[in-house]
Enzyme design. Structure first.
Site: not given
Length: 312
Positions: A49, A79, A109, A139, A235, A263
């Site tokens: 991201r 996303r 990822h 995060y 989480r 995270h």
């Protein structure tokens, strides 16, 4: 807090940040120093991201303009961030950066960076979170910065695997999916079962986003039945039913929804009294273990291991 060269500090010993409690600026500083350091040959990084005004990308563009060989693996299917990622990809290519758009059929990822030096040891960063200034403010994530040769070499091999996925790669230190991560995690859980049977310390402590992989879930149920104590912070999605007599009496799970989005992914295994500690990008879901390129690193520095335990 570090004054002077951040590379010198990492060469002395492993460093670690836990955002947002520590500043993400330490990582920006690594890239900025790499952009101007005459000893730096090249930078490779995975970007999942990207912030709208990404200091990370600006540092990479600066490095490319200074003659460093910069390779960026960017995931266009992140996303919510596709538009930002596509816009930055064009700017990076214009600056002479080699941009690789992931691997067909596998979402990239992993959160890794590799800095190659002309002389001295290369440096690697392995994170649980995106290299994204905005995320780093909201995060909780952990990042290991190391010059340990075996880990650094493995990180570089991940980039080789991304570029040439048809060439087989073996990883000595890192747990990498879709290659061997699931098998290695199952082996670590099996070791706890064996150690429990042998009367040695046996426990597993985990902080993770999601646990839904049926193979892992069943293996942890088995470990619980054999008396291994399992403490988890989950989480999000969780496929366990705890407290079932004879099945999951030894599994305890807390879910934390708080000011920050939890995270970071941390894995601690008793390993018969010589604790093994890991951190990285993967949750225990089929998509992460089977269909994505993910990286988990061991943590060897004793002070950082203690910090991981404190976080959990």
């Amino acid at each position: 807090s570090v004054s002077g060269s951040i590379f010198d500090e990492i060469h002395k010993k492993d460093r670690f940040i836990h955002v947002p409690y520590h500043s993400f600026d330490s990582f920006i500083r690594i890239l900025q120093e790499a952009a101007v350091n005459k000893q730096v040959k090249g930078i490779k990084i995975t970007l999942y991201r990207l912030a709208k005004e990404s200091k990370v990308v600006k540092a990479l563009i600066g490095a490319a303009r200074n003659g460093k060989k910069v390779t960026v693996v960017i995931e266009l299917l992140a996303r919510f961030d596709e538009a930002s990622n596509i816009g930055w990809s064009k700017k990076m290519q214009d600056a002479g950066i080699k941009v690789i758009f992931g691997v067909e059929g596998l979402k990239v990822h992993s959160k890794i960076a590799h800095i190659s030096m002309k002389t001295g040891t290369d440096i690697a960063c392995i994170s649980t979170g995106n290299f994204h200034e905005g995320n780093a403010r909201s995060y909780t994530d952990c990042m290991l910065m190391t010059s340990a040769p075996r880990i650094v070499k493995d990180v570089n091999s991940v980039f080789d695997f991304i570029e040439y996925p048809y060439i087989p790669v073996r990883f000595k230190e890192l747990l990498v999916s879709p290659n061997e991560m699931k098998r290695k995690f199952l082996s670590l859980i099996n070791d706890e079962i064996k150690n429990k049977k042998a009367g040695k310390p046996a426990y597993i402590k985990i902080k993770i986003n999601h646990v839904t992989d049926p193979v892992i879930v069943n293996k942890l149920y088995e470990a619980s039945q054999k008396g291994v104590l399992i403490d988890m912070l989950v989480r999000g999605n969780c496929s366990f039913i705890t407290g079932v007599r004879g099945v999951s009496d030894n599994i305890h799970i807390n879910g934390i929804v708080d000011r920050y989005l939890e995270h970071s992914r941390i894995f601690i295994f008793a390993a018969g009294g010589k604790e093994k500690v890991f951190l990285g990008s993967a949750d225990w879901m089929p998509r992460n273990l089977d269909n994505r390129i993910e990286v988990i690193t061991p943590v060897y520095d004793q002070a950082i291991k203690e910090e991981m335990k404190k976080i959990i």
